[in-house]
Design an enzyme around this catalytic site. Structure first.
Site, mmCIF file in Angstrom:
data_model
loop_
_atom_site.group_PDB
_atom_site.id
_atom_site.type_symbol
_atom_site.label_atom_id
_atom_site.label_comp_id
_atom_site.label_asym_id
_atom_site.label_seq_id
_atom_site.Cartn_x
_atom_site.Cartn_y
_atom_site.Cartn_z
ATOM 1 N N MET A 192 -5.776 1.372 17.161
ATOM 2 C CA MET A 192 -5.842 -0.078 17.365
ATOM 3 C C MET A 192 -7.290 -0.555 17.311
ATOM 4 O O MET A 192 -7.595 -1.670 17.754
ATOM 5 C CB MET A 192 -5.193 -0.454 18.700
ATOM 6 C CG MET A 192 -3.707 -0.076 18.737
ATOM 7 S SD MET A 192 -2.734 -1.048 19.884
ATOM 8 C CE MET A 192 -3.508 -0.638 21.428
ATOM 9 N N LEU A 226 -13.219 1.503 18.134
ATOM 10 C CA LEU A 226 -13.286 2.963 18.046
ATOM 11 C C LEU A 226 -14.352 3.551 18.971
ATOM 12 O O LEU A 226 -15.439 3.006 19.096
ATOM 13 C CB LEU A 226 -13.563 3.370 16.593
ATOM 14 C CG LEU A 226 -12.515 2.852 15.593
ATOM 15 C CD1 LEU A 226 -12.897 3.273 14.174
ATOM 16 C CD2 LEU A 226 -11.114 3.340 15.934
ATOM 17 N N HIS A 259 -11.445 8.523 19.333
ATOM 18 C CA HIS A 259 -10.916 8.302 17.970
ATOM 19 C C HIS A 259 -11.671 9.169 16.961
ATOM 20 O O HIS A 259 -11.071 9.764 16.063
ATOM 21 C CB HIS A 259 -11.084 6.835 17.561
ATOM 22 C CG HIS A 259 -10.359 5.851 18.435
ATOM 23 N ND1 HIS A 259 -11.020 4.979 19.271
ATOM 24 C CD2 HIS A 259 -9.042 5.579 18.590
ATOM 25 C CE1 HIS A 259 -10.146 4.211 19.907
ATOM 26 N NE2 HIS A 259 -8.934 4.560 19.510
ATOM 27 N N GLY A 275 -3.749 11.649 19.688
ATOM 28 C CA GLY A 275 -4.529 12.120 20.835
ATOM 29 C C GLY A 275 -3.652 12.517 22.008
ATOM 30 O O GLY A 275 -2.717 11.787 22.366
ATOM 31 N N GLU A 276 -3.992 13.641 22.627
ATOM 32 C CA GLU A 276 -3.258 14.102 23.822
ATOM 33 C C GLU A 276 -3.513 13.201 25.024
ATOM 34 O O GLU A 276 -2.802 13.285 26.019
ATOM 35 C CB GLU A 276 -3.665 15.550 24.160
ATOM 36 C CG GLU A 276 -3.078 16.554 23.196
ATOM 37 C CD GLU A 276 -3.836 17.884 23.150
ATOM 38 O OE1 GLU A 276 -4.587 18.183 24.098
ATOM 39 O OE2 GLU A 276 -3.683 18.596 22.142
ATOM 40 N N SER A 334 -11.502 5.315 26.780
ATOM 41 C CA SER A 334 -10.431 4.389 26.433
ATOM 42 C C SER A 334 -11.030 3.013 26.168
ATOM 43 O O SER A 334 -12.008 2.623 26.823
ATOM 44 C CB SER A 334 -9.441 4.278 27.600
ATOM 45 O OG SER A 334 -8.630 3.128 27.447
HETATM 46 P P1 AMP Z 1 -5.495 3.614 20.357
HETATM 47 O O1 AMP Z 1 -6.517 2.996 19.473
HETATM 48 O O2 AMP Z 1 -5.781 3.481 21.819
HETATM 49 O O3 AMP Z 1 -4.086 3.231 19.968
HETATM 50 O O4 AMP Z 1 -5.582 5.175 20.093
HETATM 51 C C1 AMP Z 1 -5.477 5.701 18.806
HETATM 52 C C2 AMP Z 1 -5.400 7.206 18.902
HETATM 53 O O5 AMP Z 1 -6.560 7.706 19.580
HETATM 54 C C3 AMP Z 1 -4.186 7.687 19.721
HETATM 55 O O6 AMP Z 1 -3.621 8.826 19.090
HETATM 56 C C4 AMP Z 1 -4.801 8.035 21.055
HETATM 57 O O7 AMP Z 1 -4.085 9.026 21.768
HETATM 58 C C5 AMP Z 1 -6.165 8.550 20.635
HETATM 59 N N1 AMP Z 1 -7.123 8.489 21.746
HETATM 60 C C6 AMP Z 1 -7.391 7.433 22.546
HETATM 61 N N2 AMP Z 1 -8.298 7.764 23.481
HETATM 62 C C7 AMP Z 1 -8.612 9.067 23.274
HETATM 63 C C8 AMP Z 1 -9.482 9.993 23.923
HETATM 64 N N3 AMP Z 1 -10.215 9.652 24.959
HETATM 65 N N4 AMP Z 1 -9.553 11.260 23.422
HETATM 66 C C9 AMP Z 1 -8.809 11.622 22.349
HETATM 67 N N5 AMP Z 1 -7.957 10.791 21.697
HETATM 68 C C10 AMP Z 1 -7.865 9.532 22.157
#
Ligand code: AMP
Length: 281
Positions: free
Chosen positions: A30, A33, A37, A148-149, A186
């Site tokens: 989303m 970054l 990410h 991401g986990e 985050s």
């Molecule tokens: P988002 O932009 O929040 O939708 O996240 C996009 C991807 O990045 C998803 O697969 C999340 O699980 C991953 N992600 C978000 N925060 C982290 C983090 N701190 N470490 C690893 N992956 C992450």
């Protein structure tokens, strides 16, 4: 890096890459970054010859009163961060993803897994996630989907969708990237006021403490209550703090060895989630 704003332009490039046998790793995001990410993008370039990232703030996965309008949108900085690392950036519009508004769109529902934990507290959230990921997978047709986990339940829900709908995609996951004090990175961390930011690492600390206690043989349900209390006492409002089977996400039973501890808690108006896995002997 090529920037694709239309499906046609993207699919033209994808088919050229495929024709020469290059495999595609896809990282949906989303935007806004951060290093979390970027670590997934590193992972993607380890498995695929071509990496494509999407940035789309998906309205369907936000509930009424949630932060869809205020979610940080930083497209220029994101383009800058991706410029030299990925092959393609897909920027779909809502007209493309939901031509007739999200509420009129066909939905992809993964029952049960979407209704527990975060799904219980954010009804409809995971249906928004699976619907948009299904649409993106159909548009991109990647060989690898990199997730991401940090969003452990999201991975489980998407895995189940991919399996049930016969998506020929391999799901690859990346470990959670954290700040120096343990807080999982985050986009929502920037909502935290200074005092909240100082308290925020307690979430990860309680997860680590819970894992230690479980390894020492303490009763799981007692650990859950203790850690919930601890979070609430320092100023969080805990949605849940639970031991689950890491494979099924069912409530942990005494015979389970591979567990995940999942937690979600508010600090002020900001909802934080985190998890760690734990193996018991
Ligand atoms: P988002 O932009 O929040 O939708 O996240 C996009 C991807 O990045 C998803 O697969 C999340 O699980 C991953 N992600 C978000 N925060 C982290 C983090 N701190 N470490 C690893 N992956 C992450």
């Amino acid at each position: 890096m090529q920037i694709f704003k239309t499906v046609e332009a993207m699919q033209q490039a994808l088919s050229e890459w495929r024709q020469v046998g290059e495999r595609l790793a896809f990282v949906p995001t989303m935007g806004n970054l951060h290093e979390g990410h970027l670590s997934l993008i590193d992972k993607a370039s380890e498995v695929g010859e071509r990496v494509i990232v999407s940035i789309y703030v998906n309205p369907m996965q936000f509930g009424a009163g949630e932060d869809f309008e205020t979610y940080p949108r930083t497209i220029e900085a994101d383009i800058e961060a991706l410029q030299d690392t990925v092959d393609g950036l897909f920027l779909p519009s809502s007209d493309m993803i939901y031509p007739d508004a999200p509420e009129n769109s066909t939905r992809v529902v993964v029952p049960h897994l979407s209704d527990i934990l975060c799904g219980e507290h954010r009804p409809g959230h995971f249906t928004g996630v699976t619907t948009v990921v299904c649409k993106l997978l159909n548009l991109v047709s990647p060989d690898f989907l990199v997730l991401g986990e940090k969003d452990f339940q999201q991975v489980a829900v998407i895995r189940r969708m991919a399996q049930d709908l016969f998506f020929a995609v391999e799901i690859v996951t990346g470990a959670t990237i954290r700040e120096a004090d343990g807080l999982a990175k985050s986009s929502r961390n920037q909502y935290l006021a200074l005092e909240e930011r100082q308290l925020a690492p307690t979430l990860y600390e309680t997860l680590c403490e819970a894992a230690e206690r479980a390894k020492n043989g303490e009763e799981l349900s007692e650990i859950e209550s203790l850690m919930t209390q601890k979070l609430n006492n320092v100023g969080f409002r805990c949605d849940y703090f639970e031991f689950r089977n890491a494979e099924t996400l069912n409530k942990a039973s005494p015979s389970d060895k591979q567990l995940v501890i999942l937690a979600a808690a508010y600090l002020g108006n900001t909802r934080l989630i985190d998890n760690i896995t734990v193996t018991l002997r």
